[in-house]
Design an enzyme around this catalytic site. Structure first.
Site, PDB file in Angstrom:
ATOM      1  N   CYS A 117      32.544  77.550 -21.536  1.00  0.00           N
ATOM      2  CA  CYS A 117      32.881  76.260 -20.909  1.00  0.00           C
ATOM      3  C   CYS A 117      33.049  76.370 -19.396  1.00  0.00           C
ATOM      4  CB  CYS A 117      34.141  75.688 -21.535  1.00  0.00           C
ATOM      5  SG  CYS A 117      33.975  75.480 -23.305  1.00  0.00           S
ATOM      6  N   HIS A 256      37.911  70.728 -17.325  1.00  0.00           N
ATOM      7  CA  HIS A 256      37.071  70.836 -18.521  1.00  0.00           C
ATOM      8  C   HIS A 256      37.717  70.002 -19.628  1.00  0.00           C
ATOM      9  CE1 HIS A 256      34.924  72.180 -21.918  1.00  0.00           C
ATOM     10  NE2 HIS A 256      35.876  72.972 -22.376  1.00  0.00           N
ATOM     11  N   ASN A 286      34.580  67.926 -26.793  1.00  0.00           N
ATOM     12  CA  ASN A 286      34.435  69.067 -25.895  1.00  0.00           C
ATOM     13  C   ASN A 286      32.954  69.433 -25.819  1.00  0.00           C
ATOM     14  OD1 ASN A 286      34.283  71.577 -24.727  1.00  0.00           O
ATOM     15  ND2 ASN A 286      35.987  72.460 -25.884  1.00  0.00           N
TER      16      ASN A 286
HETATM   17  N1  ACO Z   1      42.814  68.041 -39.393  1.00  0.00           N
HETATM   18  C1  ACO Z   1      44.004  68.155 -40.025  1.00  0.00           C
HETATM   19  N2  ACO Z   1      44.762  69.259 -39.948  1.00  0.00           N
HETATM   20  C2  ACO Z   1      44.303  70.286 -39.226  1.00  0.00           C
HETATM   21  C3  ACO Z   1      43.069  70.250 -38.546  1.00  0.00           C
HETATM   22  C4  ACO Z   1      42.318  69.065 -38.665  1.00  0.00           C
HETATM   23  N3  ACO Z   1      41.116  68.909 -38.045  1.00  0.00           N
HETATM   24  N4  ACO Z   1      42.885  71.421 -37.898  1.00  0.00           N
HETATM   25  C5  ACO Z   1      43.963  72.188 -38.169  1.00  0.00           C
HETATM   26  N5  ACO Z   1      44.818  71.502 -38.957  1.00  0.00           N
HETATM   27  C6  ACO Z   1      46.115  71.941 -39.494  1.00  0.00           C
HETATM   28  C7  ACO Z   1      46.261  73.437 -39.520  1.00  0.00           C
HETATM   29  O1  ACO Z   1      45.675  73.955 -40.693  1.00  0.00           O
HETATM   30  C8  ACO Z   1      47.768  73.593 -39.496  1.00  0.00           C
HETATM   31  O2  ACO Z   1      48.259  73.356 -40.793  1.00  0.00           O
HETATM   32  P1  ACO Z   1      49.499  74.209 -41.362  1.00  0.00           P
HETATM   33  O3  ACO Z   1      50.654  73.886 -40.470  1.00  0.00           O
HETATM   34  O4  ACO Z   1      49.632  73.706 -42.757  1.00  0.00           O
HETATM   35  O5  ACO Z   1      49.064  75.643 -41.278  1.00  0.00           O
HETATM   36  C9  ACO Z   1      48.242  72.431 -38.615  1.00  0.00           C
HETATM   37  O6  ACO Z   1      47.143  71.490 -38.606  1.00  0.00           O
HETATM   38  C10 ACO Z   1      48.557  72.819 -37.204  1.00  0.00           C
HETATM   39  O7  ACO Z   1      47.518  73.672 -36.723  1.00  0.00           O
HETATM   40  P2  ACO Z   1      47.507  74.200 -35.251  1.00  0.00           P
HETATM   41  O8  ACO Z   1      46.299  75.070 -35.031  1.00  0.00           O
HETATM   42  O9  ACO Z   1      48.850  74.793 -34.922  1.00  0.00           O
HETATM   43  O10 ACO Z   1      47.329  72.824 -34.455  1.00  0.00           O
HETATM   44  P3  ACO Z   1      47.474  72.566 -32.933  1.00  0.00           P
HETATM   45  O11 ACO Z   1      48.434  71.480 -32.716  1.00  0.00           O
HETATM   46  O12 ACO Z   1      47.637  73.835 -32.156  1.00  0.00           O
HETATM   47  O13 ACO Z   1      46.038  71.989 -32.546  1.00  0.00           O
HETATM   48  C11 ACO Z   1      43.914  72.631 -31.605  1.00  0.00           C
HETATM   49  C12 ACO Z   1      44.868  72.760 -32.798  1.00  0.00           C
HETATM   50  C13 ACO Z   1      43.583  71.183 -31.388  1.00  0.00           C
HETATM   51  C14 ACO Z   1      42.654  73.433 -31.920  1.00  0.00           C
HETATM   52  C15 ACO Z   1      44.616  73.215 -30.340  1.00  0.00           C
HETATM   53  O14 ACO Z   1      45.160  74.483 -30.610  1.00  0.00           O
HETATM   54  C16 ACO Z   1      43.682  73.314 -29.176  1.00  0.00           C
HETATM   55  O15 ACO Z   1      43.208  72.331 -28.648  1.00  0.00           O
HETATM   56  N6  ACO Z   1      43.408  74.555 -28.681  1.00  0.00           N
HETATM   57  C17 ACO Z   1      42.530  74.750 -27.555  1.00  0.00           C
HETATM   58  C18 ACO Z   1      41.120  74.728 -28.066  1.00  0.00           C
HETATM   59  C19 ACO Z   1      40.121  74.698 -26.954  1.00  0.00           C
HETATM   60  O16 ACO Z   1      40.385  74.254 -25.873  1.00  0.00           O
HETATM   61  N7  ACO Z   1      38.928  75.192 -27.286  1.00  0.00           N
HETATM   62  C20 ACO Z   1      37.809  75.110 -26.455  1.00  0.00           C
HETATM   63  C21 ACO Z   1      37.793  76.095 -25.367  1.00  0.00           C
HETATM   64  S1  ACO Z   1      36.407  75.878 -24.412  1.00  0.00           S
HETATM   65  C22 ACO Z   1      35.107  76.884 -24.936  1.00  0.00           C
HETATM   66  O17 ACO Z   1      34.904  77.950 -24.394  1.00  0.00           O
HETATM   67  C23 ACO Z   1      34.187  76.416 -26.018  1.00  0.00           C
END
Ligand code: ACO
Length: 338
Positions: A117, A256, A286
């Site tokens: 990214c 980003h 994204n």
């Molecule tokens: N729908 C419903 N529930 C979900 C989903 C979904 N799509 N995805 C995960 N969950 C659940 C998990 O299983 C977890 O359940 P549990 O508590 O029973 O175990 C719960 O939701 C919480 O999961 P977390 O991973 O802790 O959720 P979080 O609030 O951290 O959000 C997210 C996850 C959105 C991925 C966040 O961590 C994030 O945005 N991280 C950065 C990602 C990013 O920027 N990536 C791109 C980088 S750029 C590149 O180089 C491509």
């Protein structure tokens, strides 16, 4: 006494292209155990675009680049170099930059920058450096992705996040700033946080890697989140300091577009009002290397950019990598063009 004018790289054209197909959160509810409420509250994303069958990253790149070149008023033979940032190249070889060069009918050198990214900011750095050094006059810089091709649509942790698209800018030498500063960074020790495990030379594709789904993006979401909220503010401040500015001087922070909660936290840490921070991920998700040039085109064509505006373009992503560029906008406002 000879007076040497400094040479700057200015953005003289911007363009973008999104594939036609829209995938909404409601569409994803039918594929995985998720909900519109979870996706919007955790990420801010409502819909994203997805490439059509047979459509490739270089197709999107060429469409965005044509618009940028037309708006810049440059012809193909004026382009000295093409840099293309991507995480979803058409092939491992040949490069997507070469595929795009052929589609555009260009003859210039062409190369991919693969910094996930952060790829667009890395490409901008290379392009601006070549112009400032006098090694190029006009450079095409593209960020393009068909990243949904690398997404497992049974993995709810990743499939709700990503979308496809492309954005492009034409950079040209001028005697006014331009690209004022770029800072880049990388931490390869955290490479496992965001990885496509198979398909490269480490683990060539086999029936077993495909059965395991290792051709898809794997992400430690929380690790990437913590990294992002640290590195976006620090690299923004570093690039501003390198060009002699502070956050107060910024017209727009263009981070980003990964997650609205990341952007909100960054706004707080930088003390910048969210009215000066671009957010477009609700409609696009994204789009990795494409997100910053897509944002620029969105701001430009919606009449929100004027000559003299100061922008910070800040990328972060797999690698881990990051990059921030401070850019003085020089193009006339969109509705005041010739
Ligand atoms: N729908 C419903 N529930 C979900 C989903 C979904 N799509 N995805 C995960 N969950 C659940 C998990 O299983 C977890 O359940 P549990 O508590 O029973 O175990 C719960 O939701 C919480 O999961 P977390 O991973 O802790 O959720 P979080 O609030 O951290 O959000 C997210 C996850 C959105 C991925 C966040 O961590 C994030 O945005 N991280 C950065 C990602 C990013 O920027 N990536 C791109 C980088 S750029 C590149 O180089 C491509």
């Amino acid at each position: 006494m000879a007076i040497t004018m400094k040479r700057y790289a200015q953005i003289v054209g911007v363009g973008s292209y999104l594939p036609e197909r829209i995938m909404t959160n409601a569409d994803l509810e039918k594929l995985v155990d998720t909900s519109d409420e979870w996706i919007t509250s955790r990420t801010g994303i409502r819909e994203r675009r997805v490439v059509a069958e047979g459509e490739t990253t270089s197709d999107l790149a060429a469409r965005a680049a044509r618009i940028a070149m037309e708006r810049a008023g440059v012809t193909g033979d004026e382009i000295d170099m093409l840099y293309l940032g991507t995480t979803s190249p058409d092939y491992i070889l040949p490069s997507t930059a070469c595929q795009t060069q052929a589609k555009l009918g260009l003859t210039c050198p062409a190369v991919d920058t693969l910094a996930a990214c952060s790829s667009f900011v890395y490409a901008l750095h290379a392009a601006a450096s070549a112009i400032e050094a006098g090694r190029a006059t006009t450079v095409l810089v593209i960020g393009a992705e068909a990243l949904t091709r690398h997404i497992d649509f049974t993995d709810r942790g990743t499939c709700v996040l990503f979308g496809d698209g492309a954005g492009a800018v034409v950079l040209k030498a001028g005697d006014e700033p331009g690209v004022e500063a770029v800072v880049l960074g990388a931490d390869g020790t955290a490479g496992d946080a965001l990885i496509i495990p198979a398909g490269g030379a480490a683990h060539p594709a086999t029936a077993d890697t495909v059965a395991a789904g290792d051709q898809y993006v794997k992400m430690l979401g929380n690790d990437v989140y913590r990294f992002a909220i640290k590195v976006i503010p620090s690299s923004t401040l570093e690039a501003l300091a390198a060009s002699g500015y502070t956050v107060d001087d910024l017209t727009w922070l263009v981070p980003h577009q990964a997650n609205k909660r990341i952007i909100d936290t960054v706004d707080e840490r930088l003390g910048i009002d969210d009215s000066r921070v671009y957010v477009g991920l609700d409609k696009k998700g994204n789009t990795s290397a494409a997100s910053i040039p897509l944002a620029l085109d969105d701001l430009y064509t919606s009449g929100q950019l004027s000559p003299g505006d100061l922008l910070a373009l800040v990328g972060f992503g797999a690698g881990l990598t990051w990059g921030a560029a401070v850019v003085r906008w020089t193009l006339p406002a969109y509705n005041e063009r010739d």
